[in-house]
Design an enzyme around this catalytic site. Structure first.
Site: not given
Length: 778
Positions: A153, A227, A566
């Site tokens: 990620d 994220h 996600s």
């Protein structure tokens, strides 16, 4: 594979004869997979030899005397036998024909798929005493202690309480990774964040070819994106009490496997106007190889790479090839299904050896009311505002169409596109904007900014998307999101008077909301256009309004809410880590089967899961096998098992290219079977996409529980008859396997042209092993 000097020289002469015309086109990025180096003892004994062979190979096709190292971006020499390079198209064409090349893929950009959720899927609540419940998967799996979750990620912010190593022992010896902080000494790993690496050479090269300069600080830290930090905290973050997002979702943050160790592999970087690229497939492959070589137990993948030619998916998809090698090493890859829903056929990351996750809601709701001047109330969704309107004061209403500047397109003004509104008309009023394009992700943020810039005191956003998603930051004006179905009263009122007014009440948080879960409208849907014979997604998990850790310098908050697949994938990743802890010898397919066959297609009212409108019944193309139930997944009774050779046979049915098979198989001599029936592929779901009126499906179940007898229950799709043979499966010992077949018959002339659905359940009164059935008549 080594080439003799004679063939090498001959090849060079032939190549030279082809290049009589100068080539002016800029080079492109390619990932070149070669035959597995396990087949070549000379190579497998030393990674340096693998890299040297890559230099030899690329030297044979270069058009000039340039040093091969100037063209090679990565040499993957540990798990894969592959390299990434900048090549002119003509060079790539010649290289693709080389007998050593298994697959040559043009590198593509990487796309990201962006408290209460852990409680909702069946874990104990925040009361400390509940953490010791003996029947909980948490207790039995020791909270995932010492399993290692790998996250590919945007990095991690290790200072978060979710990643504190207080109470953790030494790093497990099986982990071979490291903390790459040589360019950022402020970044510190610990006994919780046991490894952190970063990969940037691919994105840097891509930027260079596009005349952008990669000037990011080289760090595994997630200081400017968030994220990776958010997703990592949801899969394996600590139990942290007393957190919220600006007062919303107040409670205890929990990762699904809170005692797991975490390893971060940063392969995406925050795009900006000066460098509008997030990631590149070359870095993606490097991150995968590092995670496998480091010894992680499971891999979370909340991102994907677009494959433009579905017919060449298994030849050209770096995700499929990389995750296949993870599977061969006993590592299950859990991947987001994508955020392109509710469009049919939008599902991504569909290779059958990965576990593909959809996103659904939890039983928590953030709501407010639009109170009209005639005292009518309309319920909507509301999130954090930086500047709130006075809920006791009524403001004049104006629609985007009424506020349109004369030169603006009427439709654009109706949806309040930037540059379409007259600020003099909007100032001090409550703006009403329509969204006719189902923009789900940034619609609230962008329209709220438009409203703020136009001087509006608040925003009422009307959208067919009833799964309102959290914006990426607190909104600049009071904003409420209402459904099309509820907007009729609003527009009727506006049209009934020349002095319409309204106010927005303060937000409130409701728990135990029914029906829940329902599907996120953004969650990508099946059918799988690449392999219609396999149902995708595989499963659904919480992905709407999920609280997670976040770098505070980005939004001035240490925990924020996000929505997307996600966010749902990490929930499944954490559960997979717990199952891996309980059953370390299970195959990746067994873990996947356990999760799928114990999932539920029902919501908390006992009815079928609804779609995003909360009314329409969703189908398996939205939720796969159903909503995950962790405590059942740890003891599924039976599993549908598969090994790498089953998957290789499956790939053969898609591609009989021998060199392609070399990218997947470590056995150089592997040959595809003469026949392969997709209906007999031992997948936990059953799909017949071209049903002609008669079909026979075979499957094999493996007993992973106590000896028992299982009997089938069939819920046949309408108009279809299904016979099960045998009528029961008797297991006398653990790991015993039993085969069965399903005989499907129907008059296809009377079947719907669209897909129809049913299910098969094998039950011993304690376990229900459920497989969805999907049929489409020819």
């Amino acid at each position: 594979m080594q080439i003799s000097m004679f063939l090498h020289g001959l090849l060079s002469i032939l190549l030279f004869s082809l290049w009589q015309v100068p080539i002016f086109a800029a080079p492109k990025h390619y990932i070149i997979y070669l035959a597995s180096h396990h087949a070549e003892p000379r190579l497998s004994a030393n990674p340096e030899n693998v890299t040297n062979s890559h230099h030899e190979l690329i030297s044979s096709v270069l058009m000039s005397d340039v040093n091969p190292s100037e063209r090679i971006v990565y040499s993957y020499n540990k798990i894969f036998n592959a390299f990434a390079a900048n090549l002119h198209e003509e060079e790539a064409n010649v290289l693709s024909k080389h007998p050593s090349v298994a697959s040559l893929i043009e590198s593509k950009p990487v796309n990201l798929f962006t408290t209460r959720s852990v409680d909702f899927i069946g874990f104990p609540n925040q009361h400390k005493d509940d953490y010791t419940i003996d029947e909980s998967i948490w207790k039995k799996a020791s909270f995932g202690e010492d399993t290692i979750i790998g996250h590919i990620d945007s990095g991690v912010w290790p200072e978060s309480q979710s990643f504190s190593d207080e109470g953790f022992g030494p790093v497990p010896k099986k982990f071979k990774g490291k903390c790459e902080n040589e360019h950022d000494p402020t970044f510190k790993c610990n006994k919780k964040i046991v490894g952190a690496r970063y990969f940037y050479k691919g994105i840097k090269e891509q930027g260079r070819l596009l005349n952008y300069t990669f000037n990011y600080k080289l760090t595994p830290g997630d200081n400017t994106f968030g994220h990776g930090t958010h997703t990592l905290s949801n899969s394996g973050g600590n139990i942290v009490p007393g957190v919220s997002w600006e007062g919303l979702a107040n409670g205890t943050a929990k990762g699904v496997a809170p005692r797991a160790r975490l390893a971060s592999y940063k392969n995406v970087w925050p795009p900006s106007t000066s460098f509008p690229i997030a990631g590149n497939a070359m870095d993606f492959v490097a991150a995968f190889e590092a995670a496998i070589d480091d010894g992680v137990d499971v891999i979370n993948l909340s991102e994907g790479i677009l494959v433009e030619d579905n017919s060449k998916y298994f030849d050209n998809d770096a995700v499929a090839i990389s995750s296949f090698h993870a599977m061969k090493n006993g590592i299950l890859t859990i991947a987001s299904g994508g955020n392109d829903g509710p469009t049919p056929g939008s599902i991504t990351n569909t290779a059958p050896w990965m576990l593909n996750v959809a996103a659904s809601s939890i039983d928590r709701e953030f709501s407010a009311f639009v109170v009209l001047g005639n005292h009518q109330k309309i319920k909507g969704s509301r999130y954090v505002d930086k500047y709130t309107s006075d809920s006791k004061k009524f403001y004049s209403l104006i629609t985007g169409a009424e506020a349109r500047i004369p030169t603006a397109n009427y439709t654009y003004a109706l949806v309040c596109q930037p540059g379409t509104l007259d600020a003099a008309k909007v100032k001090g009023k409550m703006l009403v904007c329509l969204n006719s394009h189902n923009e789900t992700y940034e619609i609230e943020s962008s329209r709220s900014i438009v409203a703020k810039n136009a001087g509006a005191i608040g925003l009422i956003l009307v959208d067919e998307n009833t799964t309102a998603v959290c914006p990426f930051a607190p909104l600049p004006v009071s904003t409420v999101h209402i459904r099309y179905q509820d907007a009729e009263a609003l527009f009727s009122y506006i049209n009934s008077t020349s002095s319409s007014t309204a106010t927005i009440t303060d937000e409130r948080t409701a728990m135990g909301v029914k029906p829940s879960p329902f599907m996120g409208s953004f969650s990508s849907r099946g059918p799988d256009v690449i392999t219609p014979g396999i149902l995708k997604p595989d499963i659904t998990a919480p992905g709407v309004d999920i609280l997670g850790a976040f770098p505070p310098n980005i939004e001035n908050a240490s925990y924020v809410m996000r929505s997307g697949t996600s966010m749902s994938a990490p929930h499944i990743t954490g559960i997979a880590a717990l199952i891996k802890k309980l059953h370390p010898n299970w195959s990746t397919a067994a873990i996947k089967s356990a999760l799928m066959t114990t999932a539920s297609p029902l919501d908390n009212t006992g009815m079928p899961i609804r779609d995003h409108d909360k009314v329409t019944e969703a189908t398996p193309f939205a939720y796969g096998s159903g909503h995950v139930i962790p405590n059942k997944a740890m003891d599924p009774g039976l599993v549908y098992d598969l090994n790498q050779y089953d998957y290789l046979n499956f790939i053969c049915s898609r591609s009989h290219n021998i060199t392609t098979m070399k990218a997947y198989s470590k056995h150089h001599s592997y040959k595809c079977p003469t026949s392969f029936n997709m209906l007999d592929f031992n997948y936990p779901s059953i799909t017949i996409p071209d049903f002609s009126g008669h079909a026979i499906v075979t499957r094999k179940l493996k007993n992973v529980g106590k000896p028992d007898t299982y009997k089938p229950r069939i819920y046949a799709p309408p108009g279809v008859s299904i016979v099960v043979e045998p009528k029961q499966l008797v297991f006398s010992k653990k790991n015993q396997k039993r085969k069965f077949k399903l005989i499907f018959t129907a008059d296809v002339k009377h079947l719907p042209k669209d897909y129809i659905f049913g299910s098969l359940v094998w039950s011993d009164a304690k376990h229900d092993v459920r497989s969805p059935i999907v049929i489409k008549a020819k």
